[in-house]
Design a protein around this motif. Sequence first.
Motif, PDB file in Angstrom:
ATOM      1  N   LEU A  11       0.860  -1.191   0.000  1.00  0.00           N
ATOM      2  CA  LEU A  11       0.000   0.000   0.000  1.00  0.00           C
ATOM      3  C   LEU A  11       0.888   1.230   0.000  1.00  0.00           C
ATOM      4  O   LEU A  11       1.803   1.338   0.814  1.00  0.00           O
ATOM      5  N   GLY A  12       0.625   2.163  -0.885  1.00  0.00           N
ATOM      6  CA  GLY A  12       1.454   3.368  -0.952  1.00  0.00           C
ATOM      7  C   GLY A  12       2.753   3.153  -1.693  1.00  0.00           C
ATOM      8  O   GLY A  12       3.732   3.863  -1.456  1.00  0.00           O
ATOM      9  N   ALA A  13       2.785   2.202  -2.625  1.00  0.00           N
ATOM     10  CA  ALA A  13       4.010   1.925  -3.384  1.00  0.00           C
ATOM     11  C   ALA A  13       4.420   3.099  -4.261  1.00  0.00           C
ATOM     12  O   ALA A  13       5.586   3.209  -4.643  1.00  0.00           O
ATOM     13  N   GLY A  14       3.480   3.989  -4.579  1.00  0.00           N
ATOM     14  CA  GLY A  14       3.809   5.143  -5.408  1.00  0.00           C
ATOM     15  C   GLY A  14       4.338   6.327  -4.627  1.00  0.00           C
ATOM     16  O   GLY A  14       4.725   7.332  -5.210  1.00  0.00           O
ATOM     17  N   GLY A  15       4.383   6.232  -3.290  1.00  0.00           N
ATOM     18  CA  GLY A  15       4.851   7.334  -2.463  1.00  0.00           C
ATOM     19  C   GLY A  15       6.365   7.381  -2.345  1.00  0.00           C
ATOM     20  O   GLY A  15       7.088   6.526  -2.868  1.00  0.00           O
ATOM     21  N   ILE A  16       6.847   8.401  -1.627  1.00  0.00           N
ATOM     22  CA  ILE A  16       8.288   8.628  -1.505  1.00  0.00           C
ATOM     23  C   ILE A  16       8.997   7.406  -0.910  1.00  0.00           C
ATOM     24  O   ILE A  16       9.961   6.890  -1.478  1.00  0.00           O
ATOM     25  N   LEU A  17       8.522   6.932   0.234  1.00  0.00           N
ATOM     26  CA  LEU A  17       9.164   5.786   0.880  1.00  0.00           C
ATOM     27  C   LEU A  17       8.685   4.468   0.290  1.00  0.00           C
ATOM     28  O   LEU A  17       9.438   3.492   0.238  1.00  0.00           O
ATOM     29  N   GLY A  18       7.415   4.408  -0.149  1.00  0.00           N
ATOM     30  CA  GLY A  18       6.895   3.182  -0.743  1.00  0.00           C
ATOM     31  C   GLY A  18       7.716   2.735  -1.949  1.00  0.00           C
ATOM     32  O   GLY A  18       8.021   1.544  -2.107  1.00  0.00           O
ATOM     33  N   ARG A  19       8.096   3.682  -2.802  1.00  0.00           N
ATOM     34  CA  ARG A  19       8.913   3.349  -3.969  1.00  0.00           C
ATOM     35  C   ARG A  19      10.274   2.803  -3.561  1.00  0.00           C
ATOM     36  O   ARG A  19      10.814   1.896  -4.199  1.00  0.00           O
ATOM     37  N   ARG A  20      10.830   3.369  -2.514  1.00  0.00           N
ATOM     38  CA  ARG A  20      12.146   2.907  -2.067  1.00  0.00           C
ATOM     39  C   ARG A  20      12.069   1.521  -1.436  1.00  0.00           C
ATOM     40  O   ARG A  20      12.996   0.717  -1.563  1.00  0.00           O
ATOM     41  N   SER A  38      -3.901   0.395  -4.446  1.00  0.00           N
ATOM     42  CA  SER A  38      -4.363   1.770  -4.243  1.00  0.00           C
ATOM     43  C   SER A  38      -5.573   1.989  -5.141  1.00  0.00           C
ATOM     44  O   SER A  38      -6.017   1.076  -5.852  1.00  0.00           O
ATOM     45  N   ARG A  39      -6.112   3.214  -5.097  1.00  0.00           N
ATOM     46  CA  ARG A  39      -7.260   3.508  -5.968  1.00  0.00           C
ATOM     47  C   ARG A  39      -6.867   3.521  -7.437  1.00  0.00           C
ATOM     48  O   ARG A  39      -7.655   3.178  -8.304  1.00  0.00           O
ATOM     49  N   ARG A  40      -5.620   3.951  -7.707  1.00  0.00           N
ATOM     50  CA  ARG A  40      -5.120   4.000  -9.086  1.00  0.00           C
ATOM     51  C   ARG A  40      -3.722   3.409  -9.127  1.00  0.00           C
ATOM     52  O   ARG A  40      -2.949   3.569  -8.164  1.00  0.00           O
ATOM     53  N   PRO A  41      -3.327   2.759 -10.221  1.00  0.00           N
ATOM     54  CA  PRO A  41      -1.965   2.210 -10.315  1.00  0.00           C
ATOM     55  C   PRO A  41      -0.931   3.319 -10.202  1.00  0.00           C
ATOM     56  O   PRO A  41      -1.076   4.382 -10.819  1.00  0.00           O
ATOM     57  N   PRO A  42       0.112   3.145  -9.398  1.00  0.00           N
ATOM     58  CA  PRO A  42       1.148   4.175  -9.283  1.00  0.00           C
ATOM     59  C   PRO A  42       1.937   4.305 -10.581  1.00  0.00           C
ATOM     60  O   PRO A  42       2.273   3.300 -11.226  1.00  0.00           O
ATOM     61  N   ALA A  43       2.218   5.537 -10.962  1.00  0.00           N
ATOM     62  CA  ALA A  43       2.942   5.788 -12.210  1.00  0.00           C
ATOM     63  C   ALA A  43       4.381   5.293 -12.107  1.00  0.00           C
ATOM     64  O   ALA A  43       5.025   5.414 -11.067  1.00  0.00           O
ATOM     65  N   GLY A  44       4.865   4.718 -13.187  1.00  0.00           N
ATOM     66  CA  GLY A  44       6.273   4.350 -13.278  1.00  0.00           C
ATOM     67  C   GLY A  44       6.651   3.041 -12.621  1.00  0.00           C
ATOM     68  O   GLY A  44       7.834   2.693 -12.612  1.00  0.00           O
ATOM     69  N   LEU A  45       5.693   2.306 -12.075  1.00  0.00           N
ATOM     70  CA  LEU A  45       6.000   1.009 -11.465  1.00  0.00           C
ATOM     71  C   LEU A  45       5.351  -0.099 -12.290  1.00  0.00           C
ATOM     72  O   LEU A  45       4.141  -0.232 -12.310  1.00  0.00           O
ATOM     73  N   ALA A  46       6.168  -0.886 -12.946  1.00  0.00           N
ATOM     74  CA  ALA A  46       5.663  -1.977 -13.781  1.00  0.00           C
ATOM     75  C   ALA A  46       5.424  -3.205 -12.907  1.00  0.00           C
ATOM     76  O   ALA A  46       6.155  -4.195 -12.970  1.00  0.00           O
ATOM     77  N   LEU A  47       4.387  -3.117 -12.081  1.00  0.00           N
ATOM     78  CA  LEU A  47       4.045  -4.209 -11.168  1.00  0.00           C
ATOM     79  C   LEU A  47       2.557  -4.514 -11.274  1.00  0.00           C
ATOM     80  O   LEU A  47       1.758  -3.633 -11.627  1.00  0.00           O
ATOM     81  N   PRO A  48       2.163  -5.754 -10.958  1.00  0.00           N
ATOM     82  CA  PRO A  48       0.720  -6.047 -10.882  1.00  0.00           C
ATOM     83  C   PRO A  48       0.055  -5.105  -9.874  1.00  0.00           C
ATOM     84  O   PRO A  48       0.663  -4.718  -8.874  1.00  0.00           O
ATOM     85  N   ALA A  77       2.504   1.537   3.527  1.00  0.00           N
ATOM     86  CA  ALA A  77       3.363   2.712   3.413  1.00  0.00           C
ATOM     87  C   ALA A  77       2.581   3.924   2.935  1.00  0.00           C
ATOM     88  O   ALA A  77       3.161   4.878   2.400  1.00  0.00           O
ATOM     89  N   ALA A  78       1.261   3.896   3.119  1.00  0.00           N
ATOM     90  CA  ALA A  78       0.387   4.971   2.616  1.00  0.00           C
ATOM     91  C   ALA A  78       0.104   5.983   3.717  1.00  0.00           C
ATOM     92  O   ALA A  78      -0.961   5.967   4.333  1.00  0.00           O
ATOM     93  N   GLY A  79       1.079   6.856   4.006  1.00  0.00           N
ATOM     94  CA  GLY A  79       0.877   7.902   5.008  1.00  0.00           C
ATOM     95  C   GLY A  79       0.064   9.051   4.456  1.00  0.00           C
ATOM     96  O   GLY A  79      -0.252   9.084   3.265  1.00  0.00           O
ATOM     97  N   PRO A  80      -0.319  10.030   5.299  1.00  0.00           N
ATOM     98  CA  PRO A  80      -0.004  10.104   6.728  1.00  0.00           C
ATOM     99  C   PRO A  80      -0.862   9.126   7.534  1.00  0.00           C
ATOM    100  O   PRO A  80      -1.986   8.829   7.150  1.00  0.00           O
TER     101      PRO A  80
END
Length: 358
Positions: A11-20, A38-48, A77-80
């Motif tokens: 959760l929150g894979a598209g965020g600052i820490l989630g991506r890391r 998440s509600r929408r696929p995070p940009a730039g992550l080629a993941l299911p 990882a979906a803060g706050p």
Amino acid sequence: MIQPEGRVLVLGAGGILGRRIVELLRDTSPRLELITASRRPPAGLALPHRTLDLNEIRRQSSTWARQLEDIDLLIHAAGPFQHDPRPLVQTCLQTATHYLDIAEDPVFLARLANTARSHPHPRSAVLGGCSTIPALVALLARTYAAVPGGASLRVYLNLGSRNPAGTGLLAGLLAPLGRPMPAGERCFRRLVWRHHEDGITRSYGPYPFPESHLSLGEHDLPVQFFAGFDRPFLNVLLRAFSHLAPRLSPRQLIALAKTLLPLAKAWRPLGGEEGHLLLEWLDPRQQPLAELEITARHDGLMLPAAPAAWAAARLLAAQTPQAGLLRLEDLMNPKEAIQWIRARGYDVQLRKSTGPGV
């Protein structure tokens, strides 16, 4: 070490820490199947991706349960982290899914712990705060757990202002400002100055630590925590804002963070990237006994992302499944953490006082 295997929902894979966290798991645990949610696929992550709304988990509990049935571990990882974690943790426990997060909010973590204790599952582990605060600090505090006469611990976290910022990180930073802390004072209502070994004196404000004491086995270690940015004027602004922040609701704080985010991004080229984490052990007279300082001259945000990646790998590589409410120190020791930190190129200095009793 056995390579971890299994499905991990982030959760929150598209965020600052989630991506890391995703990047670290890709690099160090290639057998894991990583899935974003998440509600929408995070940009730039080629993941299911699985479409799930964290705000709707109460109304969509059966949907969440179905989506977690084939998941071995969930990383939140979906803060706050201003929401109630109980529905999500309960769903993980019902589906025998390991749960861990990177939350720092004391109320959030207390609710998480109470839920884990009251709804245990024999095959599901729960770990909260798998970031710099509190997990990494609590683990590193055991480095000098046996320092004679050690009475308390002070922790200083200095953040580089050139690091990228997101709405969640910014809102999470602002939320505690001006609010009462367990010791009686209010968050960031004063500034303290700490001279570092590199010759620079940096400013900090008192900031909440999720626990007033760290358990080191035979004794508890009282903790004081101070945070600040590398540019002193930013800390002056935070101190001034601490008089306004308590009047704002969580929704208003998030709206403010969205408004301030363009300013934070515009400021970045003028900021510094270097960050410091300093642990200082003190005797009963508040004299220093020992210090541990980590300096990140670049790529400092990998450090708060690391505990979540460490914990995920350890849980999914364990031959004997671990369950219940765990801490990072249940899965690894300080020496292993310091070896990893040094291997990533960060500077780690351990210093003991030459005074009496050490």
